[in-house]
Design a protein around this motif. Structure first.
Motif, PDB file in Angstrom:
ATOM      1  N   ILE A 196       0.832  -1.202   0.000  1.00 15.16           N
ATOM      2  CA  ILE A 196       0.000   0.000   0.000  1.00 15.16           C
ATOM      3  C   ILE A 196       0.871   1.258   0.000  1.00 15.16           C
ATOM      4  N   LEU A 197       1.944   1.260   0.775  1.00 19.77           N
ATOM      5  CA  LEU A 197       2.845   2.418   0.777  1.00 19.77           C
ATOM      6  C   LEU A 197       3.393   2.677  -0.621  1.00 19.77           C
ATOM      7  N   THR A 198       3.766   1.613  -1.310  1.00 13.58           N
ATOM      8  CA  THR A 198       4.297   1.751  -2.670  1.00 13.58           C
ATOM      9  C   THR A 198       3.214   2.208  -3.636  1.00 13.58           C
ATOM     10  N   ALA A 199       2.025   1.609  -3.521  1.00 11.41           N
ATOM     11  CA  ALA A 199       0.946   1.899  -4.464  1.00 11.41           C
ATOM     12  C   ALA A 199       0.488   3.348  -4.389  1.00 11.41           C
ATOM     13  N   PHE A 200       0.535   3.941  -3.195  1.00 13.00           N
ATOM     14  CA  PHE A 200       0.023   5.299  -3.027  1.00 13.00           C
ATOM     15  C   PHE A 200       1.115   6.366  -3.089  1.00 13.00           C
ATOM     16  N   ALA A 201       2.355   5.966  -3.316  1.00 13.61           N
ATOM     17  CA  ALA A 201       3.466   6.926  -3.289  1.00 13.61           C
ATOM     18  C   ALA A 201       3.295   8.048  -4.304  1.00 13.61           C
ATOM     19  N   LEU A 202       2.744   7.755  -5.462  1.00 13.10           N
ATOM     20  CA  LEU A 202       2.616   8.761  -6.519  1.00 13.10           C
ATOM     21  C   LEU A 202       1.188   9.263  -6.679  1.00 13.10           C
ATOM     22  N   GLU A 203       0.305   8.900  -5.760  1.00 15.50           N
ATOM     23  CA  GLU A 203      -1.078   9.360  -5.837  1.00 15.50           C
ATOM     24  C   GLU A 203      -1.170  10.840  -5.423  1.00 15.50           C
ATOM     25  N   PRO A 204      -2.144  11.571  -5.938  1.00 22.31           N
ATOM     26  CA  PRO A 204      -2.346  12.951  -5.483  1.00 22.31           C
ATOM     27  C   PRO A 204      -2.942  12.970  -4.090  1.00 22.31           C
ATOM     28  N   GLU A 205      -2.756  14.093  -3.408  1.00 24.54           N
ATOM     29  CA  GLU A 205      -3.426  14.276  -2.132  1.00 24.54           C
ATOM     30  C   GLU A 205      -4.908  14.585  -2.368  1.00 24.54           C
ATOM     31  N   PRO A 206      -5.823  14.193  -1.460  1.00 27.31           N
ATOM     32  CA  PRO A 206      -5.516  13.571  -0.158  1.00 27.31           C
ATOM     33  C   PRO A 206      -5.390  12.049  -0.193  1.00 27.31           C
ATOM     34  N   ASP A 207      -5.550  11.445  -1.382  1.00 30.22           N
ATOM     35  CA  ASP A 207      -5.497   9.985  -1.459  1.00 30.22           C
ATOM     36  C   ASP A 207      -4.169   9.433  -0.957  1.00 30.22           C
ATOM     37  N   LYS A 208      -3.072  10.122  -1.285  1.00 29.76           N
ATOM     38  CA  LYS A 208      -1.753   9.642  -0.890  1.00 29.76           C
ATOM     39  C   LYS A 208      -1.658   9.469   0.622  1.00 29.76           C
ATOM     40  N   SER A 209      -1.981  10.514   1.371  1.00 28.94           N
ATOM     41  CA  SER A 209      -1.862  10.450   2.828  1.00 28.94           C
ATOM     42  C   SER A 209      -2.862   9.473   3.424  1.00 28.94           C
ATOM     43  N   ARG A 210      -4.055   9.469   2.867  1.00 31.62           N
ATOM     44  CA  ARG A 210      -5.102   8.582   3.392  1.00 31.62           C
ATOM     45  C   ARG A 210      -4.729   7.115   3.181  1.00 31.62           C
ATOM     46  N   GLY A 211      -4.215   6.805   1.985  1.00 35.22           N
ATOM     47  CA  GLY A 211      -3.824   5.429   1.699  1.00 35.22           C
ATOM     48  C   GLY A 211      -2.606   5.007   2.494  1.00 35.22           C
ATOM     49  N   GLN A 212      -1.591   5.877   2.532  1.00 37.47           N
ATOM     50  CA  GLN A 212      -0.373   5.506   3.244  1.00 37.47           C
ATOM     51  C   GLN A 212      -0.597   5.368   4.738  1.00 37.47           C
ATOM     52  N   ALA A 213      -1.564   6.077   5.290  1.00 37.26           N
ATOM     53  CA  ALA A 213      -1.873   5.927   6.715  1.00 37.26           C
ATOM     54  C   ALA A 213      -2.324   4.498   7.016  1.00 37.26           C
ATOM     55  N   ILE A 214      -3.022   3.872   6.071  1.00 36.65           N
ATOM     56  CA  ILE A 214      -3.467   2.493   6.263  1.00 36.65           C
ATOM     57  C   ILE A 214      -2.269   1.548   6.189  1.00 36.65           C
ATOM     58  N   GLY A 215      -1.375   1.786   5.224  1.00 35.87           N
ATOM     59  CA  GLY A 215      -0.173   0.969   5.128  1.00 35.87           C
ATOM     60  C   GLY A 215       0.685   1.070   6.378  1.00 35.87           C
TER      61      GLY A 215
END
Length: 388
Positions: free
Chosen positions: A167-186
């Motif tokens: 999940i950390l890898t998958a959301f690394a290049l996502e725009p905010e707020p998706d990036k922070s929201r996704g990486q928080a789960i990872g």
């Protein structure tokens, strides 16, 4: 059938990508399926006499001597026939590698399936690894991650680490707020795995945070090193020895960690439960400072008393600025703020108050379609503070 990790539900996200118009892009992320609850795995009870068979087999396996293989396999098979889930797991691995028995990928998968029928979390993780590596089944990365996720949801720490890292890898290049929201789960998954004693999860977290928040990274490396993770121990030594990522060189702490490395060379895998007493970490850098002070943390800082003031620090030691010749009390944001972001020259996708992240400007009212300006002759990033 295990549900695929990244199934889709509709979530609307604003995307600023074109100078000649607003590109509204619909992206689909199933946030509900990504949510995670940290639990400990539950396994079938073990009968003491059967567990003795397993322990004897395991001791023989650790000796790594071919002369013991026949007895090791016999003991694992006997314990497996009596329902010992750990013996079934280890026997599956023996068949997958051809250790002590002829290699038989089909038998390895059959035993993993037996574990899953017993509802053993490690069985789902094992099947995930077979799907990942193409052992006895066709390689299928999506299905592999689905089995890892199933194991994680059942409290398996290895499943948590695998999915959390993904999940950390998958959301690394996502725009905010998706990036922070996704990486928080990872991050949550890896922290749960670390809390259950998986040292590698702590090392992954340390490597993830070493650049944006070296103080937090040190805490993760410390926990992983306490569990015996040699790479984390090296990172602690190296960071204090070289003074990287904004840390001051600290030869005393570096020497302390180096002594532990020497102990681990003599006794591989040695853990250090007393590491906080032997090599205590320095206090973390501050998160609130005044204008004129050097920032010890990179990332976004925000005015404590005026939430429309932003300043992005790109290098540690960068001086926090004034605003309108007045000192500002700045507060570091540990995670990126959610909200729409656009660059100078892009049209405003939503009317409201916007503020520059790169140079403190205060809030500026923008109307829909109005092009975002430069500040002091250079392009900046604008963030929505309050929508109209």
């Amino acid at each position: 059938m295990v549900k695929v990790l990244m199934a889709l539900v509709a979530v609307l996200v604003t995307s600023c990508t074109a100078r000649d118009g607003v590109d509204m892009q619909v992206r689909k992320i199933e946030w509900k399926s990504l949510q995670f609850t940290c639990i400990e795995e539950q396994n079938p009870p073990l009968e003491s006499d059967v567990d003795d068979l397993f322990k004897r087999a395991r001791e023989l396996e650790k000796l790594n001597n071919e002369r013991n293989d026949a007895e090791m396999v016999r003991l694992y098979q006997e314990a497996s026939q009596r329902g010992h889930y750990k013996a079934i797991h280890n026997l599956s691995l023996l068949y997958s590698t051809g250790t002590g028995v002829p290699a038989d990928d089909g038998k390895a998968v059959e035993l993993a399936e037996q574990l899953m029928r017993m509802n053993v979390p490690q069985g789902f993780y094992l099947m995930g690894t077979y799907l990942q590596q193409g052992i006895g089944v066709q390689t299928d990365r999506a299905a592999s991650m689905a089995y890892f996720r199933k194991a994680a949801d059942m409290g398996n720490r290895y499943g948590m680490a695998a999915v959390g890292d993904e999940i950390l890898t998958a959301f690394a290049l996502e725009p905010e707020p998706d990036k922070s929201r996704g990486q928080a789960i990872g991050i949550q998954m890896l922290e749960c795995a670390l809390g259950q004693g998986l040292a590698n999860a702590g090392h992954k977290l340390g490597m993830f945070f070493v650049e944006p928040d070296v103080g937090r990274a040190l805490a993760y490396f410390q926990k992983a090193a306490a569990l015996g993770h040699s790479q984390s121990l090296y990172m602690l030594y190296s960071l204090f020895d070289a003074g990287d990522y904004g840390l001051d060189k600290d030869p005393v702490r570096a020497t302390c960690y180096d002594r532990m490395r020497s102990e681990q060379d003599e006794e591989p895998g040695k853990a250090f439960p007393d590491i906080d007493q032997r090599c205590p970490l320095p206090p973390p850098p501050p998160t609130e400072l005044q204008s004129g002070q050097p920032a010890p943390r990179i990332g976004l800082w925000r005015g404590r008393d005026d939430d429309s003031l932003f300043f992005r620090v790109s290098e540690r030691g960068q001086v926090l600025p004034m605003f309108n010749d007045q000192a500002v009390h700045w507060k570091w944001l540990s995670t990126e703020l959610p909200g729409a972001r656009c660059k100078s020259g892009e049209p405003c996708p939503w009317p409201g108050a916007w503020a520059s992240e790169d140079v403190p400007t205060g809030a500026r009212l923008m109307i829909h379609g109005q092009f975002f300006p430069q500040v002091d002759g250079r392009d900046v990033t604008w963030r929505l503070v309050r929508a109209s």
